[in-house]
Design an enzyme around this catalytic site. Structure first.
Site, PDB file in Angstrom:
ATOM      1  N   ASP A 326      -7.045  24.422  26.222  1.00 56.03           N
ATOM      2  CA  ASP A 326      -5.876  24.787  26.948  1.00 56.03           C
ATOM      3  C   ASP A 326      -5.394  25.904  25.898  1.00 56.03           C
ATOM      4  OD1 ASP A 326      -3.738  25.379  28.114  1.00 56.03           O
ATOM      5  OD2 ASP A 326      -2.981  23.544  27.927  1.00 56.03           O
ATOM      6  N   CYS A 353      -4.682  30.704  30.391  1.00 55.63           N
ATOM      7  CA  CYS A 353      -3.452  31.084  31.220  1.00 55.63           C
ATOM      8  C   CYS A 353      -4.135  33.074  31.078  1.00 55.63           C
ATOM      9  CB  CYS A 353      -1.753  31.414  29.957  1.00 55.63           C
ATOM     10  SG  CYS A 353      -2.534  31.725  28.226  1.00 55.63           S
TER      11      CYS A 353
HETATM   12  C1  LIG Z   1      -1.566  27.253  26.314  1.00 60.15           C
HETATM   13  S1  LIG Z   1      -0.542  25.923  25.205  1.00 60.15           S
HETATM   14  C2  LIG Z   1      -1.067  23.877  25.245  1.00 60.15           C
HETATM   15  C3  LIG Z   1      -0.502  23.636  24.571  1.00 60.15           C
HETATM   16  C4  LIG Z   1      -0.119  21.716  26.102  1.00 60.15           C
HETATM   17  N1  LIG Z   1      -1.576  21.457  26.142  1.00 60.15           N
HETATM   18  C5  LIG Z   1      -0.252  21.668  26.783  1.00 60.15           C
HETATM   19  O1  LIG Z   1       0.127  21.817  27.962  1.00 60.15           O
HETATM   20  O2  LIG Z   1       1.599  21.590  26.844  1.00 60.15           O
HETATM   21  C6  LIG Z   1      -1.709  26.417  23.808  1.00 60.15           C
HETATM   22  C7  LIG Z   1      -1.628  25.407  22.581  1.00 60.15           C
HETATM   23  O3  LIG Z   1      -2.240  25.813  20.844  1.00 60.15           O
HETATM   24  C8  LIG Z   1      -2.047  25.784  19.587  1.00 60.15           C
HETATM   25  N2  LIG Z   1      -3.082  26.543  19.197  1.00 60.15           N
HETATM   26  C9  LIG Z   1      -3.108  28.061  19.303  1.00 60.15           C
HETATM   27  N3  LIG Z   1      -3.895  28.099  18.363  1.00 60.15           N
HETATM   28  C10 LIG Z   1      -4.624  26.992  18.242  1.00 60.15           C
HETATM   29  C11 LIG Z   1      -5.485  27.124  17.524  1.00 60.15           C
HETATM   30  N4  LIG Z   1      -6.633  27.856  16.478  1.00 60.15           N
HETATM   31  N5  LIG Z   1      -5.858  25.680  16.691  1.00 60.15           N
HETATM   32  C12 LIG Z   1      -5.109  24.598  17.556  1.00 60.15           C
HETATM   33  N6  LIG Z   1      -4.370  24.711  18.029  1.00 60.15           N
HETATM   34  C13 LIG Z   1      -3.042  26.253  18.158  1.00 60.15           C
HETATM   35  C14 LIG Z   1      -0.683  26.456  20.442  1.00 60.15           C
HETATM   36  O4  LIG Z   1       0.541  26.112  19.423  1.00 60.15           O
HETATM   37  C15 LIG Z   1      -0.215  26.085  21.747  1.00 60.15           C
HETATM   38  O5  LIG Z   1       0.786  24.681  21.426  1.00 60.15           O
END
Ligand SMILES: C[S@@+](CC[C@H](N)C(=O)[O-])C[C@H]1O[C@@H](n2cnc3c(N)ncnc32)[C@H](O)[C@@H]1O
Length: 401
Positions: A326, A353
């Protein structure tokens, strides 16, 4: 000059042609004949602006504000636009033709449970599309009613106290968190807002109330701290998470990885259907929330790790049968693509998204993984944004099952 709108781009802008050069024009309708001015002319395309501003019932700022792009279309037209957009993107960038697409609807207004306002002296609002010009907003009808009410209070506060620079408001299950930034006197902020909200932060310090809010989604409780990511439309995320749970139920997995797990929502929601679920998230608050949320819901088969997915995933000792992705709008990194290609996991559920990065990533994974299904959810009505849930399966040549 007058042009005819012949198509939309993926951001909902109209496309017209003048002497074979493409012109992008925001806030127009397909087949409309509209008078425009050219506001920017580049080598291969121009940007245009309609001369007669549109009126929409739900918002007086519609023409200047960058928040909504397709709110002037009927809701059915919006859904058709979204289905066509992803269809076109897939036919251009992947080997798949998406037929008979279905899109799940959510309520069209008052759905957002989070907003970020910028403040300049006694003006609070959003930036104009593609500019630094702040548009004052009294009321945004995409926001839920608690946020609308607090916006009115903020507006009256800044008329007197003119040194705030930013306000973030989160409204979860009837409770409000207000996060303020600026050079205003702390005591006056505390005095004015502490009775209006459940959690009040000023310049990163909790100055009143509780540090985190709670939200219940599909019978599980989630704590959301100040910096954690939480989806902004509860009805929308419930639809998305339900789709993911349904897929997971069918897949009979032992070990599931939930990559980009935020506050652990998906990990915890699918934990009933696997032996173990491992979440990875780069924001510390998110991982802390995820661990607290597991305890809060008496869930004992989840583990959460802090860090960049592509770095942490190499260190895990498990062999997952299902990986849930995600990622943010930028999609997944090349390192993670390479890892997934070599890992040959049986199932990938990709929640996206951004159809453009989804199509790119599906294409990059195509040698090993085949697209099996795609579901669309309209989590952000009136905007061009589109959420999708895809199931990819390891190709038979790589895995005989
Ligand atoms: C679209 S959100 C999804 C969050 C969760 N699955 C939800 O449904 O609430 C994307 C998430 O990825 C995290 N994120 C972005 N880049 C990342 C990375 N390189 N490694 C780990 N997490 C990351 C962001 O902080 C965010 O919490």
């Amino acid at each position: 000059m007058k042009v005819k709108i012949i198509d939309y781009d993926h951001q909902g802008r109209g496309i017209a042609k003048i002497n074979n050069k493409i012109v992008f024009i925001p806030k127009v309708k397909l087949n409309e004949e509209v008078s425009i001015d050219i506001v920017n002319s580049k080598k291969n395309y121009s940007l245009g602006k309609r001369c007669n501003p549109l009126k929409v019932k739900y918002c007086p700022y519609y023409n200047e504000c960058g928040g909504c792009q397709i709110g002037h279309l009927t809701y059915n037209e919006q859904l058709e636009f979204k289905k066509n957009t992803i269809k076109n993107i897939f036919s251009k960038y992947t080997n798949y033709n998406l037929e008979n697409l279905d899109i799940l609807k959510t309520k069209q207004y008052n759905y957002r449970n989070k907003v970020t306002f910028h403040i300049k002296k006694d003006k609070i609002g959003y930036y104009e599309e593609r500019s630094n010009n702040l548009i004052s907003i009294d009321k945004c009808n995409l926001l839920d009613s608690n946020i609308i009410n607090l916006t009115a209070s903020l507006n009256s506060f800044i008329k007197v106290h003119k040194k705030l620079t930013k306000a973030i408001i989160k409204s979860l299950d009837g409770k409000i968190m207000l996060i303020l930034e600026g050079k205003e006197d702390k005591e006056s902020i505390k005095e004015f807002f502490s009775f209006l909200v459940s959690s009040l932060y000023y310049n990163n310090e909790l100055i009143s109330g509780v540090p985190a809010l709670m939200i219940e989604v599909l019978s599980k409780k989630f704590m959301v701290r100040k910096d954690s990511f939480f989806q902004v439309n509860k009805e929308g995320i419930s639809l998305i998470y339900k789709e993911v749970i349904d897929l997971v139920k069918e897949l009979n997995s032992n070990i599931i990885y939930d990559l980009y797990c935020g506050t652990g929502t998906i990990s915890l929601l699918v934990s009933d259907y696997a032996k173990k679920v491992i979440g990875i998230e780069v924001i510390e608050d998110g991982v802390m929330d995820a661990k607290s949320n597991a305890k809060l819901n008496n869930i004992t088969n989840t583990e959460f790790y802090l860090g960049d997915v592509s770095k942490v995933i190499n260190k895990l000792k498990y062999v997952p049968d299902t990986i849930i992705l995600d990622p943010p709008r930028s999609g997944i990194s090349k390192d993670l693509i390479d890892f997934l290609l070599s890992l040959k996991v049986k199932n990938i559920i990709y929640i996206s998204c951004n159809p453009l990065t989804l199509a790119r990533d599906i294409n990059l994974l195509d040698s090993e993984y085949k697209l099996k299904s795609i579901k669309l959810v309209d989590e952000f009505p009136n905007t061009y944004h589109l959420e999708s849930i895809t199931l990819l399966k390891l190709r038979k040549k790589a895995y005989n099952n």
